[in-house]
Scaffold this motif. Structure first.
Motif, PDB file in Angstrom:
ATOM      1  N   ASN A 162      31.586-104.230   8.132  1.00  0.00           N
ATOM      2  CA  ASN A 162      32.704-103.336   8.446  1.00  0.00           C
ATOM      3  C   ASN A 162      32.703-102.996   9.936  1.00  0.00           C
ATOM      4  N   TYR A 163      33.901-102.937  10.526  1.00  0.00           N
ATOM      5  CA  TYR A 163      33.995-102.606  11.939  1.00  0.00           C
ATOM      6  C   TYR A 163      33.467-101.200  12.206  1.00  0.00           C
ATOM      7  N   LEU A 164      32.693-101.069  13.269  1.00  0.00           N
ATOM      8  CA  LEU A 164      32.256 -99.743  13.702  1.00  0.00           C
ATOM      9  C   LEU A 164      33.442 -99.009  14.315  1.00  0.00           C
ATOM     10  N   PRO A 165      33.557 -97.702  14.085  1.00  0.00           N
ATOM     11  CA  PRO A 165      34.709 -96.966  14.618  1.00  0.00           C
ATOM     12  C   PRO A 165      34.725 -96.925  16.142  1.00  0.00           C
ATOM     13  N   VAL A 166      35.934 -96.908  16.679  1.00  0.00           N
ATOM     14  CA  VAL A 166      36.136 -96.631  18.100  1.00  0.00           C
ATOM     15  C   VAL A 166      36.361 -95.136  18.222  1.00  0.00           C
ATOM     16  N   TYR A 167      35.600 -94.469  19.063  1.00  0.00           N
ATOM     17  CA  TYR A 167      35.672 -93.015  19.160  1.00  0.00           C
ATOM     18  C   TYR A 167      36.555 -92.585  20.329  1.00  0.00           C
ATOM     19  N   VAL A 168      37.347 -91.542  20.085  1.00  0.00           N
ATOM     20  CA  VAL A 168      38.127 -90.871  21.130  1.00  0.00           C
ATOM     21  C   VAL A 168      37.692 -89.414  21.125  1.00  0.00           C
ATOM     22  N   THR A 169      37.059 -88.965  22.206  1.00  0.00           N
ATOM     23  CA  THR A 169      36.523 -87.608  22.247  1.00  0.00           C
ATOM     24  C   THR A 169      36.773 -86.973  23.611  1.00  0.00           C
ATOM     25  N   ASP A 170      36.363 -85.706  23.713  1.00  0.00           N
ATOM     26  CA  ASP A 170      36.450 -85.010  25.003  1.00  0.00           C
ATOM     27  C   ASP A 170      35.113 -85.021  25.729  1.00  0.00           C
ATOM     28  N   SER A 171      34.168 -85.834  25.251  1.00  0.00           N
ATOM     29  CA  SER A 171      32.838 -85.891  25.856  1.00  0.00           C
ATOM     30  C   SER A 171      32.896 -86.490  27.262  1.00  0.00           C
ATOM     31  N   LYS A 172      32.094 -85.946  28.146  1.00  0.00           N
ATOM     32  CA  LYS A 172      31.960 -86.495  29.498  1.00  0.00           C
ATOM     33  C   LYS A 172      30.554 -87.045  29.718  1.00  0.00           C
ATOM     34  N   LYS A 173      29.840 -87.246  28.592  1.00  0.00           N
ATOM     35  CA  LYS A 173      28.492 -87.795  28.657  1.00  0.00           C
ATOM     36  C   LYS A 173      28.473 -89.191  28.025  1.00  0.00           C
ATOM     37  N   GLU A 174      27.450 -89.959  28.365  1.00  0.00           N
ATOM     38  CA  GLU A 174      27.281 -91.297  27.814  1.00  0.00           C
ATOM     39  C   GLU A 174      26.462 -91.197  26.527  1.00  0.00           C
ATOM     40  N   LEU A 175      27.102 -90.680  25.473  1.00  0.00           N
ATOM     41  CA  LEU A 175      26.423 -90.483  24.196  1.00  0.00           C
ATOM     42  C   LEU A 175      26.420 -91.774  23.392  1.00  0.00           C
ATOM     43  N   ASP A 176      25.363 -91.982  22.585  1.00  0.00           N
ATOM     44  CA  ASP A 176      25.367 -93.149  21.714  1.00  0.00           C
ATOM     45  C   ASP A 176      26.169 -92.829  20.457  1.00  0.00           C
ATOM     46  N   ARG A 177      26.322 -93.813  19.590  1.00  0.00           N
ATOM     47  CA  ARG A 177      27.180 -93.650  18.419  1.00  0.00           C
ATOM     48  C   ARG A 177      26.703 -92.515  17.514  1.00  0.00           C
ATOM     49  N   GLU A 178      25.390 -92.441  17.314  1.00  0.00           N
ATOM     50  CA  GLU A 178      24.850 -91.407  16.442  1.00  0.00           C
ATOM     51  C   GLU A 178      25.098 -90.011  17.019  1.00  0.00           C
ATOM     52  N   GLU A 179      24.939 -89.880  18.328  1.00  0.00           N
ATOM     53  CA  GLU A 179      25.162 -88.584  18.978  1.00  0.00           C
ATOM     54  C   GLU A 179      26.623 -88.170  18.906  1.00  0.00           C
ATOM     55  N   ILE A 180      27.529 -89.135  19.043  1.00  0.00           N
ATOM     56  CA  ILE A 180      28.955 -88.816  18.932  1.00  0.00           C
ATOM     57  C   ILE A 180      29.289 -88.372  17.513  1.00  0.00           C
ATOM     58  N   ALA A 181      28.776 -89.097  16.533  1.00  0.00           N
ATOM     59  CA  ALA A 181      29.041 -88.730  15.136  1.00  0.00           C
ATOM     60  C   ALA A 181      28.511 -87.337  14.827  1.00  0.00           C
ATOM     61  N   GLU A 182      27.319 -87.033  15.309  1.00  0.00           N
ATOM     62  CA  GLU A 182      26.738 -85.708  15.083  1.00  0.00           C
ATOM     63  C   GLU A 182      27.564 -84.626  15.790  1.00  0.00           C
ATOM     64  N   GLY A 183      28.009 -84.901  17.017  1.00  0.00           N
ATOM     65  CA  GLY A 183      28.809 -83.933  17.754  1.00  0.00           C
ATOM     66  C   GLY A 183      30.141 -83.645  17.087  1.00  0.00           C
ATOM     67  N   LEU A 184      30.777 -84.689  16.546  1.00  0.00           N
ATOM     68  CA  LEU A 184      32.033 -84.485  15.821  1.00  0.00           C
ATOM     69  C   LEU A 184      31.791 -83.687  14.541  1.00  0.00           C
ATOM     70  N   ALA A 185      30.667 -83.935  13.880  1.00  0.00           N
ATOM     71  CA  ALA A 185      30.365 -83.241  12.624  1.00  0.00           C
ATOM     72  C   ALA A 185      30.068 -81.771  12.840  1.00  0.00           C
ATOM     73  N   ASP A 186      29.323 -81.452  13.918  1.00  0.00           N
ATOM     74  CA  ASP A 186      28.952 -80.043  14.123  1.00  0.00           C
ATOM     75  C   ASP A 186      29.919 -79.297  15.040  1.00  0.00           C
ATOM     76  N   GLY A 187      30.952 -80.003  15.540  1.00  0.00           N
ATOM     77  CA  GLY A 187      31.976 -79.347  16.349  1.00  0.00           C
ATOM     78  C   GLY A 187      31.628 -79.162  17.811  1.00  0.00           C
ATOM     79  N   SER A 188      30.511 -79.736  18.255  1.00  0.00           N
ATOM     80  CA  SER A 188      30.146 -79.585  19.664  1.00  0.00           C
ATOM     81  C   SER A 188      31.014 -80.442  20.572  1.00  0.00           C
ATOM     82  N   ILE A 189      31.634 -81.473  20.026  1.00  0.00           N
ATOM     83  CA  ILE A 189      32.639 -82.233  20.761  1.00  0.00           C
ATOM     84  C   ILE A 189      33.867 -82.394  19.873  1.00  0.00           C
ATOM     85  N   ASP A 190      35.020 -82.518  20.486  1.00  0.00           N
ATOM     86  CA  ASP A 190      36.267 -82.710  19.754  1.00  0.00           C
ATOM     87  C   ASP A 190      36.684 -84.171  19.833  1.00  0.00           C
TER      88      ASP A 190
END
Length: 320
Positions: A81-109
């Protein structure tokens, strides 16, 4: 292949910029960064694309952006299955796991979108993002040796401006971005002649190039002189090591594969020893240094190609 990819103007990305003035209406600055160098055509690499509006209120609507890869495919998980392409307001070079965690806990939009197919994804960017700032993050791999190109198309007639590191230092700079023309050397190799030509200059070799089973073979010294590489011969092991920049090619006499930064790459023909000199297949080595278009002149029995200074393998580039 990437061997690694140039991604910022620093991946240092070779970005192909449109001639767009910085003060254009509905203009968005684009900056691409991520994995500097990626090994192997099937090796995934992470890429980040920052979109930053040049002024609030210029777009005043959502924007649907079609992101297309040329000579690249979006990565898949172990189930295909294709890995998701993320669109966020992050200004850091986060890896996929960090982005998923940030979206889940609301630390990034933001949100994730599954690509439409192997090389295309459509992203509907909310107004508060496209009119301000957002970061697109995707994981992909190269299909073949050569550039992996990112194209951005949209439904809002947005003007994309390549953002360089200098822009961070001087936000008031309104110069038009123009890509400098690289210096190109014409390399001409007459088969059977000890003289080859590099950028109009003659180079005398102790052994000429020859053709064996439709494969052009060059002596090691020619590889060193043409590409500016450091070449090492191990007579005891019958191996060749070619070093250029951060990259290392390792070949063995009689072996139809070479190791490129530790990864196996097939060869069209094995290196061989002829008249006491080591010869390697020109096309395979040239391809490692970004050269795909090699011309053969039957009448003059010459091989020729254009060569620019080597800066790394398989670059990710941006096309407006």
């Amino acid at each position: 292949m990437r061997l690694k990819q140039k991604l910022t103007l620093g991946i240092s990305a070779v970005l192909i910029a449109a001639m767009v003035p910085v003060n254009a209406m509905a203009a968005v600055k684009v900056k691409i960064y991520g994995d500097r160098r990626v090994y192997g055509t099937e090796t995934p690499f992470n890429t980040y694309i920052e979109l930053e509006s040049t002024g609030y209120g210029l777009i005043k609507n959502t924007a649907t952006i079609k992101l297309t890869l040329n000579n690249g495919e979006f990565a898949v998980d172990k189930d295909g299955n294709y890995l998701p392409v993320y669109v966020t307001d992050s200004k850091k070079e986060l890896d996929r796991e960090e982005i998923a965690e940030g979206l889940a806990d609301g630390s990034i939009d933001g949100f994730g979108i599954i690509p439409d197919d192997e090389d295309t994804v459509k992203l509907t960017i909310p107004e508060d993002m496209i009119d301000d700032y957002c970061q697109i993050m995707f994981t992909a791999h190269a299909n073949d040796y050569g550039d992996v190109t990112v194209s951005l198309k949209d439904n809002r007639d947005i003007k994309y401006i390549v953002k360089t590191d200098d822009d961070d230092e001087d936000e008031d700079d309104e110069e038009t971005i123009e890509e400098a023309e690289p210096e190109v050397d014409k390399v001409i190799i007459p088969i059977g002649s000890k003289t080859i030509y590099i950028g109009g200059e003659e180079l005398e070799l102790d052994m000429p190039a020859y053709i064996s089973n439709d494969v052009t073979k060059l002596p090691l010294r020619a590889i060193s002189e043409i590409f500016g590489a450091d070449v090492y011969w191990n007579g005891a092991e019958k191996t060749v090591t070619i070093e250029l920049g951060d990259d290392t090619l390792f070949l063995r006499i009689g072996d139809k594969r070479m190791m490129v930064n530790g990864y196996a790459v097939p060869l069209s023909a094995a290196p061989e020893i002829s008249n006491g000199r080591t010869f390697v297949p020109l096309r395979d080595i040239a391809k490692m240094f970004g050269i795909d278009d090699i011309e053969w002149d039957e009448e003059t029995q010459t091989v020729s190609f254009d060569y620019t200074e080597y800066t790394g393998f398989t670059y990710l580039t941006y096309n407006s």
